[in-house]
Scaffold this active site. Structure first.
Site, PDB file in Angstrom:
ATOM      1  N   PRO A  76      -0.735   5.603   4.168  1.00  0.00           N
ATOM      2  CA  PRO A  76      -0.257   5.507   5.550  1.00  0.00           C
ATOM      3  C   PRO A  76      -1.383   5.213   6.546  1.00  0.00           C
ATOM      4  O   PRO A  76      -1.150   4.624   7.602  1.00  0.00           O
ATOM      5  CB  PRO A  76       0.347   6.891   5.822  1.00  0.00           C
ATOM      6  CG  PRO A  76      -0.221   7.800   4.779  1.00  0.00           C
ATOM      7  CD  PRO A  76      -0.568   6.959   3.597  1.00  0.00           C
ATOM      8  N   GLU A 127      -0.995  -0.016 -11.706  1.00  0.00           N
ATOM      9  CA  GLU A 127      -2.341   0.551 -11.767  1.00  0.00           C
ATOM     10  C   GLU A 127      -3.311  -0.497 -11.242  1.00  0.00           C
ATOM     11  O   GLU A 127      -3.123  -1.698 -11.459  1.00  0.00           O
ATOM     12  CB  GLU A 127      -2.708   0.825 -13.236  1.00  0.00           C
ATOM     13  CG  GLU A 127      -1.912   1.924 -13.883  1.00  0.00           C
ATOM     14  CD  GLU A 127      -2.429   3.294 -13.501  1.00  0.00           C
ATOM     15  OE1 GLU A 127      -3.664   3.482 -13.517  1.00  0.00           O
ATOM     16  OE2 GLU A 127      -1.605   4.156 -13.177  1.00  0.00           O
ATOM     17  N   PHE A 161     -10.078   8.244   7.692  1.00  0.00           N
ATOM     18  CA  PHE A 161      -9.670   8.807   6.400  1.00  0.00           C
ATOM     19  C   PHE A 161     -10.763   8.522   5.379  1.00  0.00           C
ATOM     20  O   PHE A 161     -11.761   7.861   5.673  1.00  0.00           O
ATOM     21  CB  PHE A 161      -8.316   8.229   5.953  1.00  0.00           C
ATOM     22  CG  PHE A 161      -8.346   6.764   5.587  1.00  0.00           C
ATOM     23  CD1 PHE A 161      -8.344   5.784   6.561  1.00  0.00           C
ATOM     24  CD2 PHE A 161      -8.381   6.362   4.258  1.00  0.00           C
ATOM     25  CE1 PHE A 161      -8.366   4.434   6.237  1.00  0.00           C
ATOM     26  CE2 PHE A 161      -8.401   5.006   3.917  1.00  0.00           C
ATOM     27  CZ  PHE A 161      -8.400   4.052   4.911  1.00  0.00           C
ATOM     28  N   ASP A 186      -8.010  -4.356  -0.836  1.00  0.00           N
ATOM     29  CA  ASP A 186      -8.683  -3.336  -1.629  1.00  0.00           C
ATOM     30  C   ASP A 186     -10.066  -3.136  -1.026  1.00  0.00           C
ATOM     31  O   ASP A 186     -10.725  -4.093  -0.622  1.00  0.00           O
ATOM     32  CB  ASP A 186      -8.795  -3.756  -3.095  1.00  0.00           C
ATOM     33  CG  ASP A 186      -9.045  -2.552  -3.989  1.00  0.00           C
ATOM     34  OD1 ASP A 186      -8.254  -1.603  -3.938  1.00  0.00           O
ATOM     35  OD2 ASP A 186     -10.053  -2.548  -4.721  1.00  0.00           O
ATOM     36  N   THR A 202       0.843  -1.207   0.000  1.00  0.00           N
ATOM     37  CA  THR A 202       0.000   0.000   0.000  1.00  0.00           C
ATOM     38  C   THR A 202       0.871   1.247   0.000  1.00  0.00           C
ATOM     39  O   THR A 202       2.011   1.219   0.472  1.00  0.00           O
ATOM     40  CB  THR A 202      -0.931   0.053   1.230  1.00  0.00           C
ATOM     41  OG1 THR A 202      -1.871   1.125   1.068  1.00  0.00           O
ATOM     42  CG2 THR A 202      -0.164   0.291   2.530  1.00  0.00           C
TER      43      THR A 202
HETATM   44  P1  IMP Z   1      -8.507   1.763  -1.968  1.00  0.00           P
HETATM   45  O1  IMP Z   1      -8.774   0.484  -1.269  1.00  0.00           O
HETATM   46  O2  IMP Z   1      -7.213   2.369  -1.495  1.00  0.00           O
HETATM   47  O3  IMP Z   1      -8.590   1.620  -3.462  1.00  0.00           O
HETATM   48  O4  IMP Z   1      -9.603   2.790  -1.500  1.00  0.00           O
HETATM   49  C1  IMP Z   1     -10.710   3.189  -2.266  1.00  0.00           C
HETATM   50  C2  IMP Z   1     -11.318   4.426  -1.694  1.00  0.00           C
HETATM   51  O5  IMP Z   1     -12.020   4.116  -0.509  1.00  0.00           O
HETATM   52  C3  IMP Z   1     -10.363   5.556  -1.353  1.00  0.00           C
HETATM   53  O6  IMP Z   1     -10.999   6.782  -1.666  1.00  0.00           O
HETATM   54  C4  IMP Z   1     -10.177   5.438   0.118  1.00  0.00           C
HETATM   55  O7  IMP Z   1      -9.900   6.681   0.719  1.00  0.00           O
HETATM   56  C5  IMP Z   1     -11.529   4.904   0.545  1.00  0.00           C
HETATM   57  N1  IMP Z   1     -11.377   4.045   1.722  1.00  0.00           N
HETATM   58  C6  IMP Z   1     -10.686   2.884   1.805  1.00  0.00           C
HETATM   59  N2  IMP Z   1     -10.752   2.392   3.041  1.00  0.00           N
HETATM   60  C7  IMP Z   1     -11.495   3.261   3.764  1.00  0.00           C
HETATM   61  C8  IMP Z   1     -11.894   3.291   5.122  1.00  0.00           C
HETATM   62  O8  IMP Z   1     -11.572   2.435   5.952  1.00  0.00           O
HETATM   63  N3  IMP Z   1     -12.645   4.351   5.476  1.00  0.00           N
HETATM   64  C9  IMP Z   1     -13.019   5.329   4.607  1.00  0.00           C
HETATM   65  N4  IMP Z   1     -12.670   5.348   3.339  1.00  0.00           N
HETATM   66  C10 IMP Z   1     -11.899   4.315   2.911  1.00  0.00           C
END
Ligand code: IMP
Length: 195
Positions: free
Chosen positions: A11, A40, A151, A69, A8
């Protein structure tokens, strides 16, 4: 302690997964280290995207890797933001725009339309094993953003059992209940490290 890479560049995810390992009593078993996957996310499912990230870091390090993910799914919006959670409003880095777009789409809609869930797919990859697990948490999209913890979409994800958004919860309260907690707990169960 065995090194364990987490694929990842986020952070927040590193911090949460480290705390989840502590909550699961596994923090002593691994030295968790984040490594940004240089790929990607081109998969058409969350699971595929988790494997894409894990595979790239495994190829680069030759060491055991975990990845995940995550997406936010709102049924009344045909599953959106879903796979496009990161770039719902265009830019993958502008969380405020993403959640404002979601708030606007649900403006004036009732509780039924606001039902939402975070879905997380966690994967583990090493020389011998390839294991995955899914976790989710159900909630509601709040009327407005509340709290500045967590976040991403956390400030608009209302968790009904505590009557607060994930953005208002102390980290340990989120990390004990979240989609990510459930996914990693199941992952380590499947790996035989938890009952
Ligand atoms: P990814 O898993 O990093 O692709 O996250 C996809 C989207 O979901 C991103 O905009 C992240 O900020 C959001 N996201 C992922 N995990 C969380 C979480 O635990 N809480 C809130 N948003 C999340």
């Amino acid at each position: 302690m065995k090194p364990l890479f987490l694929a990842t560049s986020n952070p927040h995810k590193l911090r949460e997964i480290q705390e989840i390992l502590e909550l699961l009593g596994l923090a002593h078993a691994f030295r968790l280290q984040a490594r940004a996957p240089e790929v990607e996310e081109t998969g058409v499912t969350f699971l595929e995207n988790a494997w894409i990230k894990a595979r790239q870091v495994y190829q680069a390090t030759g060491r055991p890797v975990i990845a995940e993910d995550t997406g936010l799914v709102v049924e009344s919006l045909d599953g959106a933001p879903g796979l496009f959670s990161a770039r719902f409003a265009g830019s993958p880095t502008d969380h405020r725009q993403n959640l404002n777009k979601l708030l606007a789409l649900l403006q004036g809609r009732g509780e039924e339309a606001r039902r939402a869930r975070f879905v997380c797919y966690a994967v583990y990859l090493d020389d011998e094993r390839r294991v995955w697990a899914r976790g989710e948490v159900q909630g509601l999209i709040a009327q407005e953003a509340r709290g500045n913890r967590g976040f991403g979409y956390d400030p608009i994800f209302l968790y009904p059992p505590l009557g607060r958004t994930f953005g208002e919860l102390a980290p340990v309260l989120k990390n004990r209940r979240s989609h990510r907690y459930h996914a990693f707990r199941r992952l380590f169960q499947k790996l035989g490290m938890l009952p």
